[in-house]
Design a protein around this motif. Structure first.
Motif, PDB file in Angstrom:
ATOM      1  N   TYR A 185      41.222  34.278  35.046  1.00 23.12           N
ATOM      2  CA  TYR A 185      41.199  35.273  36.376  1.00 23.12           C
ATOM      3  C   TYR A 185      42.862  36.010  36.904  1.00 23.12           C
ATOM      4  CZ  TYR A 185      43.743  31.718  39.530  1.00 23.12           C
ATOM      5  OH  TYR A 185      44.254  31.139  40.182  1.00 23.12           O
ATOM      6  N   ASP A 186      42.245  37.183  37.664  1.00 22.56           N
ATOM      7  CA  ASP A 186      43.634  37.303  37.932  1.00 22.56           C
ATOM      8  C   ASP A 186      44.220  37.483  39.631  1.00 22.56           C
ATOM      9  OD1 ASP A 186      42.955  38.970  36.240  1.00 22.56           O
ATOM     10  OD2 ASP A 186      42.332  41.053  37.047  1.00 22.56           O
ATOM     11  N   ARG A 187      45.236  36.393  39.357  1.00 25.64           N
ATOM     12  CA  ARG A 187      45.789  36.268  40.712  1.00 25.64           C
ATOM     13  C   ARG A 187      45.767  36.992  42.005  1.00 25.64           C
ATOM     14  NH1 ARG A 187      48.622  32.850  38.122  1.00 25.64           N
ATOM     15  NH2 ARG A 187      50.672  33.853  38.848  1.00 25.64           N
ATOM     16  N   ALA A 188      45.697  36.198  43.187  1.00 22.61           N
ATOM     17  CA  ALA A 188      45.074  37.033  44.002  1.00 22.61           C
ATOM     18  C   ALA A 188      46.592  38.463  44.433  1.00 22.61           C
ATOM     19  CB  ALA A 188      45.438  36.597  45.450  1.00 22.61           C
ATOM     20  N   GLY A 189      46.933  39.803  44.151  1.00 18.91           N
ATOM     21  CA  GLY A 189      47.458  40.892  43.761  1.00 18.91           C
ATOM     22  C   GLY A 189      47.892  41.482  43.243  1.00 18.91           C
ATOM     23  N   TYR A 190      46.986  40.411  41.779  1.00 20.28           N
ATOM     24  CA  TYR A 190      47.060  40.906  40.520  1.00 20.28           C
ATOM     25  C   TYR A 190      45.612  42.394  40.016  1.00 20.28           C
ATOM     26  CZ  TYR A 190      51.521  38.063  39.548  1.00 20.28           C
ATOM     27  OH  TYR A 190      52.972  37.600  38.879  1.00 20.28           O
ATOM     28  N   GLY A 191      45.318  42.367  38.835  1.00 19.03           N
ATOM     29  CA  GLY A 191      44.754  43.220  38.228  1.00 19.03           C
ATOM     30  C   GLY A 191      43.600  44.295  39.034  1.00 19.03           C
ATOM     31  N   GLY A 192      42.512  43.260  39.561  1.00 20.00           N
ATOM     32  CA  GLY A 192      41.343  43.638  39.936  1.00 20.00           C
ATOM     33  C   GLY A 192      41.085  42.818  41.113  1.00 20.00           C
ATOM     34  N   SER A 193      42.541  41.678  41.304  1.00 22.75           N
ATOM     35  CA  SER A 193      42.084  40.854  42.612  1.00 22.75           C
ATOM     36  C   SER A 193      42.626  40.751  43.545  1.00 22.75           C
ATOM     37  CB  SER A 193      42.604  39.426  41.647  1.00 22.75           C
ATOM     38  OG  SER A 193      41.887  38.628  41.092  1.00 22.75           O
ATOM     39  N   THR A 194      41.765  41.436  45.044  1.00 20.38           N
ATOM     40  CA  THR A 194      42.325  41.380  46.248  1.00 20.38           C
ATOM     41  C   THR A 194      43.989  40.831  46.784  1.00 20.38           C
ATOM     42  OG1 THR A 194      40.982  42.201  46.627  1.00 20.38           O
ATOM     43  CG2 THR A 194      42.542  42.900  48.046  1.00 20.38           C
TER      44      THR A 194
END
Length: 300
Positions: free
Chosen positions: A57-66
């Motif tokens: 998963y994309d940690r918050a702030g990376y890629g597709g994660s808010t």
């Protein structure tokens, strides 16, 4: 490969990727700093062979994660619980490497009812670790990065923005030069071809919305983690390479002395990237064994 967009309940979005055996043992991966949740082909192939449902998963702030500004290391546990709830997962195992490793430890400490076992590879210790010279043995780039982090966002942001632009412009072939101060001999030897392309794709994907995730990771690492290492009661493995210039080897014994019942592997031939390139099949095997131990214990 399957992707999910998950709402953790606060209006944000978490982007999750999964592969391997869809009916297998859930194993959640915490990516490094910077990066994203894209899963590495050799890891997926190993997961399929072992009956593992591998989740990134994309940690918050990376890629597709808010982004979640001001997050602590401990805050990841809430996101992981939301991912598990959304995907109908009652129990899971987890591993994280480098910047992802403290987050794996946070899940072990904060989610004992969810996490069956955890592995932290090349994990930094908390910055306020008593008796540990935190940057001793680090490559120059990391010393500069965390020195800026200690000064706060205003000092850190321009450093990361400059480095992000340089990394993305250099492409996979430029990673070796870009990481020159951090690469030991073993790490330089594996930073070729597929691994370089995967790492670059992770940087590019993770940094696509900007440097928010990287910034928040670094600030969290030099701030209180809000993780009680002494409360970790699930089986935990720490793995550290003696030739690591990203995270100095002294961090691992410091952590091991504070996690009850932990298993520590300090391998002389490994650096930092070699753990990711060569050791994940052993990590998966260890997690599957711990999962089976749990099933046996429940039956007895």
């Amino acid at each position: 490969m399957t992707r999910h967009r998950i709402d953790p309940g606060d209006g944000r979005v978490l982007l999750v990727e999964e592969g391997g055996d869809a009916d297998g043992i859930p194993v959640l991966v915490h990516h490094g700093t910077p990066g994203c949740g894209g899963l590495y082909r050799p890891h997926l192939e190993d997961a399929s062979a072992r009956g593992i449902r591998l989740l990134g998963y994309d940690r918050a702030g990376y890629g597709g994660s808010t982004r979640n500004p001001g997050r602590s290391v401990a805050d990841v546990a809430g996101d992981v619980a939301a991912i598990a709830d959304a995907l109908g997962i009652d129990r899971l195992a987890t591993w994280g490497i480098s910047g992802g490793a403290p987050h794996a430890l946070a899940c072990a400490a904060r989610l004992p009812e969810r996490v069956v076992a955890a592995v932290a590879l090349a994990s930094p210790a908390p910055h306020d670790a008593e008796g540990l010279d935190w940057t001793a043995g680090m490559g120059e780039d990391n010393v500069v990065e965390f020195g800026a982090a200690l000064e706060g966002e205003a000092a850190l942001r321009p450093v990361l923005e400059r480095w992000s632009a340089e990394v993305l412009e250099a492409g996979p072939a430029g990673l070796r030069d870009g990481m020159a101060t951090l690469l030991s001999g073993p790490d330089a030897a594996v930073l070729t071809d597929e691994l370089a392309e995967h790492l670059y794709d992770g940087f590019a994907g993770g940094l696509a919305p900007g440097i928010g995730g990287w910034l928040d990771d670094d600030l969290a690492f030099v701030s209180p983690w809000h993780v009680d290492l002494g409360s970790i009661a699930v089986p935990t493995l720490l793995w550290q390479g003696a030739e690591d210039r990203f995270v100095p080897p002294a961090h691992a014994p410091w952590l091991a002395a504070r996690i009850p019942g932990v298993e520590l592997r300090l391998t002389a031939e490994d650096g930092h990237l070699t753990l990711y390139e060569h050791r994940i099949p052993e990590v998966h095997a260890w997690l599957v064994d711990r999962w089976q131990d749990r099933l046996i214990a429940r039956r007895s």
